[in-house]
Design an enzyme around this catalytic site. Structure first.
Site, PDB file in Angstrom:
ATOM      1  N   TYR A  67       0.820  -1.216   0.000  1.00 25.81           N
ATOM      2  CA  TYR A  67       0.000   0.000   0.000  1.00 25.81           C
ATOM      3  C   TYR A  67       0.857   1.272   0.000  1.00 25.81           C
ATOM      4  CZ  TYR A  67      -4.278  -2.557  -0.122  1.00 25.81           C
ATOM      5  OH  TYR A  67      -5.291  -3.361  -0.567  1.00 25.81           O
ATOM      6  N   ARG A  70       1.494   1.786  -3.553  1.00 27.63           N
ATOM      7  CA  ARG A  70       0.266   2.308  -4.187  1.00 27.63           C
ATOM      8  C   ARG A  70       0.085   3.788  -3.854  1.00 27.63           C
ATOM      9  NH1 ARG A  70      -3.888  -1.538  -4.162  1.00 27.63           N
ATOM     10  NH2 ARG A  70      -5.212   0.088  -5.038  1.00 27.63           N
ATOM     11  N   HIS A 120     -14.827   1.354  -1.700  1.00 27.28           N
ATOM     12  CA  HIS A 120     -13.787   0.472  -1.155  1.00 27.28           C
ATOM     13  C   HIS A 120     -12.771   1.241  -0.310  1.00 27.28           C
ATOM     14  CE1 HIS A 120     -14.662  -2.688  -4.538  1.00 27.28           C
ATOM     15  NE2 HIS A 120     -15.564  -2.667  -3.594  1.00 27.28           N
ATOM     16  N   CYS A 131      -9.269  -1.454  17.322  1.00 25.22           N
ATOM     17  CA  CYS A 131     -10.384  -0.715  17.926  1.00 25.22           C
ATOM     18  C   CYS A 131     -11.267  -0.087  16.843  1.00 25.22           C
ATOM     19  CB  CYS A 131      -9.876   0.341  18.917  1.00 25.22           C
ATOM     20  SG  CYS A 131      -9.149   1.811  18.164  1.00 25.22           S
ATOM     21  N   CYS A 150      -1.654   2.170  16.860  1.00 23.28           N
ATOM     22  CA  CYS A 150      -2.772   3.000  17.342  1.00 23.28           C
ATOM     23  C   CYS A 150      -2.422   3.641  18.687  1.00 23.28           C
ATOM     24  CB  CYS A 150      -4.019   2.125  17.458  1.00 23.28           C
ATOM     25  SG  CYS A 150      -5.445   3.019  18.086  1.00 23.28           S
ATOM     26  N   CYS A 153      -5.188   2.832  21.447  1.00 19.61           N
ATOM     27  CA  CYS A 153      -5.074   1.510  22.076  1.00 19.61           C
ATOM     28  C   CYS A 153      -3.937   1.517  23.092  1.00 19.61           C
ATOM     29  CB  CYS A 153      -4.838   0.426  21.020  1.00 19.61           C
ATOM     30  SG  CYS A 153      -6.345  -0.039  20.134  1.00 19.61           S
ATOM     31  N   GLY A 202     -14.766   1.493 -16.857  1.00 22.08           N
ATOM     32  CA  GLY A 202     -13.463   0.926 -16.494  1.00 22.08           C
ATOM     33  C   GLY A 202     -13.491  -0.051 -15.338  1.00 22.08           C
ATOM     34  N   ALA A 246     -11.490   5.346 -21.519  1.00 20.38           N
ATOM     35  CA  ALA A 246     -12.352   6.227 -20.728  1.00 20.38           C
ATOM     36  C   ALA A 246     -12.184   7.697 -21.104  1.00 20.38           C
ATOM     37  CB  ALA A 246     -12.059   6.024 -19.243  1.00 20.38           C
TER      38      ALA A 246
HETATM   39  C1  BJW Z   1     -10.190   0.569 -19.158  1.00 21.71           C
HETATM   40  C2  BJW Z   1      -9.068   1.306 -19.439  1.00 21.71           C
HETATM   41  C3  BJW Z   1      -9.257   2.522 -19.993  1.00 21.71           C
HETATM   42  C4  BJW Z   1      -8.375  -0.612 -18.590  1.00 21.71           C
HETATM   43  N1  BJW Z   1     -10.534   2.936 -20.201  1.00 21.71           N
HETATM   44  N2  BJW Z   1     -11.425   0.893 -19.356  1.00 21.71           N
HETATM   45  C5  BJW Z   1     -21.529 -12.449  -4.589  1.00 21.71           C
HETATM   46  C6  BJW Z   1     -21.112 -13.441  -5.451  1.00 21.71           C
HETATM   47  C7  BJW Z   1     -19.808 -13.945  -5.384  1.00 21.71           C
HETATM   48  C8  BJW Z   1     -18.898 -13.443  -4.462  1.00 21.71           C
HETATM   49  C9  BJW Z   1     -19.304 -12.463  -3.607  1.00 21.71           C
HETATM   50  C10 BJW Z   1     -20.605 -11.987  -3.670  1.00 21.71           C
HETATM   51  N3  BJW Z   1     -20.734 -11.019  -2.721  1.00 21.71           N
HETATM   52  C11 BJW Z   1     -19.540 -10.878  -2.072  1.00 21.71           C
HETATM   53  C12 BJW Z   1     -18.650 -11.750  -2.586  1.00 21.71           C
HETATM   54  C13 BJW Z   1     -17.233 -11.907  -2.139  1.00 21.71           C
HETATM   55  C14 BJW Z   1     -16.298 -10.841  -2.653  1.00 21.71           C
HETATM   56  C15 BJW Z   1     -16.275 -10.882  -4.177  1.00 21.71           C
HETATM   57  O1  BJW Z   1     -16.845 -10.072  -4.853  1.00 21.71           O
HETATM   58  N4  BJW Z   1     -15.584 -11.865  -4.728  1.00 21.71           N
HETATM   59  C16 BJW Z   1     -15.478 -11.970  -6.193  1.00 21.71           C
HETATM   60  C17 BJW Z   1     -14.007 -11.937  -6.595  1.00 21.71           C
HETATM   61  C18 BJW Z   1     -16.198 -13.196  -6.652  1.00 21.71           C
HETATM   62  N5  BJW Z   1     -16.651  -9.513  -2.185  1.00 21.71           N
HETATM   63  C19 BJW Z   1     -16.251  -9.068  -1.000  1.00 21.71           C
HETATM   64  O2  BJW Z   1     -15.577  -9.768  -0.246  1.00 21.71           O
HETATM   65  C20 BJW Z   1     -16.684  -7.674  -0.593  1.00 21.71           C
HETATM   66  N6  BJW Z   1     -17.234  -7.719   0.705  1.00 21.71           N
HETATM   67  C21 BJW Z   1     -18.436  -8.226   0.942  1.00 21.71           C
HETATM   68  O3  BJW Z   1     -19.207  -8.552   0.079  1.00 21.71           O
HETATM   69  O4  BJW Z   1     -18.717  -8.333   2.286  1.00 21.71           O
HETATM   70  C22 BJW Z   1     -19.894  -9.017   2.722  1.00 21.71           C
HETATM   71  C23 BJW Z   1     -19.782  -9.180   4.222  1.00 21.71           C
HETATM   72  C24 BJW Z   1     -20.886  -8.893   4.999  1.00 21.71           C
HETATM   73  C25 BJW Z   1     -20.796  -9.037   6.392  1.00 21.71           C
HETATM   74  C26 BJW Z   1     -19.621  -9.454   6.990  1.00 21.71           C
HETATM   75  C27 BJW Z   1     -18.503  -9.729   6.207  1.00 21.71           C
HETATM   76  C28 BJW Z   1     -18.591  -9.588   4.804  1.00 21.71           C
HETATM   77  C29 BJW Z   1     -15.477  -6.735  -0.514  1.00 21.71           C
HETATM   78  C30 BJW Z   1     -14.807  -6.529  -1.815  1.00 21.71           C
HETATM   79  C31 BJW Z   1     -13.586  -5.641  -1.640  1.00 21.71           C
HETATM   80  C32 BJW Z   1     -12.763  -5.517  -2.913  1.00 21.71           C
HETATM   81  N7  BJW Z   1     -11.537  -4.893  -2.602  1.00 21.71           N
HETATM   82  C33 BJW Z   1     -10.607  -4.550  -3.682  1.00 21.71           C
HETATM   83  C34 BJW Z   1      -9.321  -4.004  -2.989  1.00 21.71           C
HETATM   84  C35 BJW Z   1      -9.606  -2.609  -2.431  1.00 21.71           C
HETATM   85  C36 BJW Z   1      -8.368  -1.959  -1.899  1.00 21.71           C
HETATM   86  C37 BJW Z   1      -7.305  -1.761  -2.950  1.00 21.71           C
HETATM   87  O5  BJW Z   1      -7.494  -1.006  -3.931  1.00 21.71           O
HETATM   88  O6  BJW Z   1      -6.252  -2.359  -2.781  1.00 21.71           O
HETATM   89  O7  BJW Z   1     -11.169  -3.553  -4.537  1.00 21.71           O
HETATM   90  S1  BJW Z   1     -10.264  -5.909  -4.790  1.00 21.71           S
HETATM   91  C38 BJW Z   1     -10.130  -4.906  -6.245  1.00 21.71           C
HETATM   92  O8  BJW Z   1     -11.184  -5.240  -7.187  1.00 21.71           O
HETATM   93  C39 BJW Z   1     -10.401  -3.471  -5.767  1.00 21.71           C
HETATM   94  C40 BJW Z   1     -11.251  -2.932  -6.899  1.00 21.71           C
HETATM   95  O9  BJW Z   1     -11.977  -1.816  -6.443  1.00 21.71           O
HETATM   96  C41 BJW Z   1     -12.095  -4.116  -7.266  1.00 21.71           C
HETATM   97  C42 BJW Z   1     -12.722  -4.055  -8.643  1.00 21.71           C
HETATM   98  O10 BJW Z   1     -11.726  -4.027  -9.643  1.00 21.71           O
HETATM   99  P1  BJW Z   1     -11.951  -3.132 -10.956  1.00 21.71           P
HETATM  100  O11 BJW Z   1     -11.981  -1.709 -10.588  1.00 21.71           O
HETATM  101  O12 BJW Z   1     -13.105  -3.656 -11.696  1.00 21.71           O
HETATM  102  O13 BJW Z   1     -10.566  -3.374 -11.730  1.00 21.71           O
HETATM  103  P2  BJW Z   1     -10.155  -4.511 -12.783  1.00 21.71           P
HETATM  104  O14 BJW Z   1      -8.689  -4.501 -12.877  1.00 21.71           O
HETATM  105  O15 BJW Z   1     -10.787  -5.808 -12.431  1.00 21.71           O
HETATM  106  O16 BJW Z   1     -10.828  -4.046 -14.149  1.00 21.71           O
HETATM  107  C43 BJW Z   1     -10.410  -2.867 -14.804  1.00 21.71           C
HETATM  108  C44 BJW Z   1     -11.167  -2.760 -16.124  1.00 21.71           C
HETATM  109  O17 BJW Z   1     -10.800  -1.535 -16.733  1.00 21.71           O
HETATM  110  C45 BJW Z   1     -10.819  -3.881 -17.117  1.00 21.71           C
HETATM  111  O18 BJW Z   1     -12.019  -4.491 -17.606  1.00 21.71           O
HETATM  112  C46 BJW Z   1     -10.093  -3.146 -18.270  1.00 21.71           C
HETATM  113  O19 BJW Z   1     -10.395  -3.656 -19.566  1.00 21.71           O
HETATM  114  C47 BJW Z   1     -10.620  -1.741 -18.125  1.00 21.71           C
HETATM  115  N8  BJW Z   1      -9.726  -0.683 -18.601  1.00 21.71           N
HETATM  116  N9  BJW Z   1      -7.934   0.548 -19.100  1.00 21.71           N
HETATM  117  C48 BJW Z   1     -11.569   2.125 -19.900  1.00 21.71           C
HETATM  118  N10 BJW Z   1      -8.237   3.342 -20.330  1.00 21.71           N
END
Ligand code: BJW
Length: 259
Positions: A67, A70, A120, A131, A150, A153, A202, A246
């Site tokens: 991070y 990042r 996110h 905490c 912390c 804490c 995106g 985009a």
């Molecule tokens: C362009 C371009 C250009 C390139 N112009 N385009 C239902 C079904 C199945 C699974 C689940 C479900 N519900 C929940 C889940 C589990 C899980 C999940 O989704 N798993 C899947 C992998 C299946 N979800 C979670 O765990 C979430 N939490 C949750 O649901 O909690 C429930 C709960 C309740 C009560 C108690 C406990 C839990 C949390 C998800 C958190 C995701 N975190 C991340 C990291 C964030 C921090 C960080 O940045 O480091 O978020 S993972 C990562 O993926 C990040 C992003 O925001 C996220 C999405 O990625 P994104 O933005 O789509 O990027 P890419 O790389 O995938 O795509 C980029 C696109 O851009 C591509 O298509 C390119 O072609 C395009 N592109 N250049 C236009 N110039």
């Protein structure tokens, strides 16, 4: 499928409401890596090693190194034409507009967006891993121990509790208030009988709950659009798909080409 040159502006009539969901692709042309695919962040660092609570418990220094890199990358870049067009659309549409981003890079805020949900979390905030104190601004770049810990804490005699980036990792719940802002904005349009538009930019549509918003919007009567560099697996969920960068597509869709 529409090509960028054939894009016509969205029908943003005076009462229309627009929710825009952005992902890593919108920041790619600013110089930030996306997550998936060749050259993506998860290629160099497996997601289960840096973006889960278990990874942080196992090796907090490795997670902080990831991070801190990042943070350094995000600090070195500027918003692009797509970020600025969305900020301008907000100025023109006011309460009829909501921007929801999965990105943690801060570029939408840097472009001037204020009606913004950072679903996110943010690279630029930290919180305690133990905490429940609220997230707070943090711009440090920890790379090795001693990691930041912390002070509350420590003051309360609870010992050393590491700070962590205030981002949402896999398996962690999203902020309930943030989710309510999204669903509330979409359902309010139905109450007001206003045309509803949903635009995703995106994002690969692989991460939930954000990936489910398009279907929720469609169930409420929204016309749905996707602007993405390539056709992702969930393209079928959208009424209209524009394949393109985009910075080219978003200003055109918003009727702000060259503004
Ligand atoms: C362009 C371009 C250009 C390139 N112009 N385009 C239902 C079904 C199945 C699974 C689940 C479900 N519900 C929940 C889940 C589990 C899980 C999940 O989704 N798993 C899947 C992998 C299946 N979800 C979670 O765990 C979430 N939490 C949750 O649901 O909690 C429930 C709960 C309740 C009560 C108690 C406990 C839990 C949390 C998800 C958190 C995701 N975190 C991340 C990291 C964030 C921090 C960080 O940045 O480091 O978020 S993972 C990562 O993926 C990040 C992003 O925001 C996220 C999405 O990625 P994104 O933005 O789509 O990027 P890419 O790389 O995938 O795509 C980029 C696109 O851009 C591509 O298509 C390119 O072609 C395009 N592109 N250049 C236009 N110039």
């Amino acid at each position: 499928m529409t090509r960028p040159d054939d894009v016509t502006p969205l029908p943003l009539a005076e009462t229309a409401r627009l929710l825009v969901l952005t992902g890593a692709g919108i920041s790619a042309e600013s110089g930030l890596a996306t997550f998936r695919g060749g050259g993506g962040l998860w290629e160099a660092e497996p997601v289960e090693e840096v973006a889960t609570p278990a990874a942080f418990a196992r090796d907090p220094a490795r997670v902080w190194r990831f991070y801190s890199q990042r943070r350094a990358a995000a600090n070195a870049v500027r918003p692009n034409a797509a970020h600025f067009a969305l900020a301008e659309a907000e100025r023109r549409m006011g309460e009829r507009f909501l921007l929801v981003t999965q990105n943690v890079d801060g570029l939408h805020a840097a472009a001037g967006s204020e009606r913004l949900v950072e679903l996110h979390g943010s690279l630029w905030r930290a919180r305690c891993s133990r905490c429940g104190r609220p997230p707070f601004p943090d711009r440090r770049y920890p790379v090795e121990p001693p990691l930041p810990s912390c002070d509350r804490c420590a003051a309360d005699g609870r010992g050393v509790a590491y700070l962590r980036p205030a981002v949402v990792w896999f398996g962690e719940p999203l902020d309930a208030g943030d989710q309510y802002r999204v669903t509330g904005f979409l359902s309010r349009g139905r109450l007001e009988h206003a045309p509803l538009l949903f635009l995703a930019v995106g994002t690969s549509g692989t991460v939930y709950p954000a990936a489910a918003y398009v279907r929720y919007a469609a169930e409420l009567g929204a016309t749905t659009w996707l602007a993405n560099l390539e056709r992702p697996d969930n393209a079928w969920a959208f009424d209209h798909v524009v394949e393109g960068a985009a910075t080219q597509v978003v200003p055109r869709l918003l009727g702000l080409d060259g503004f």
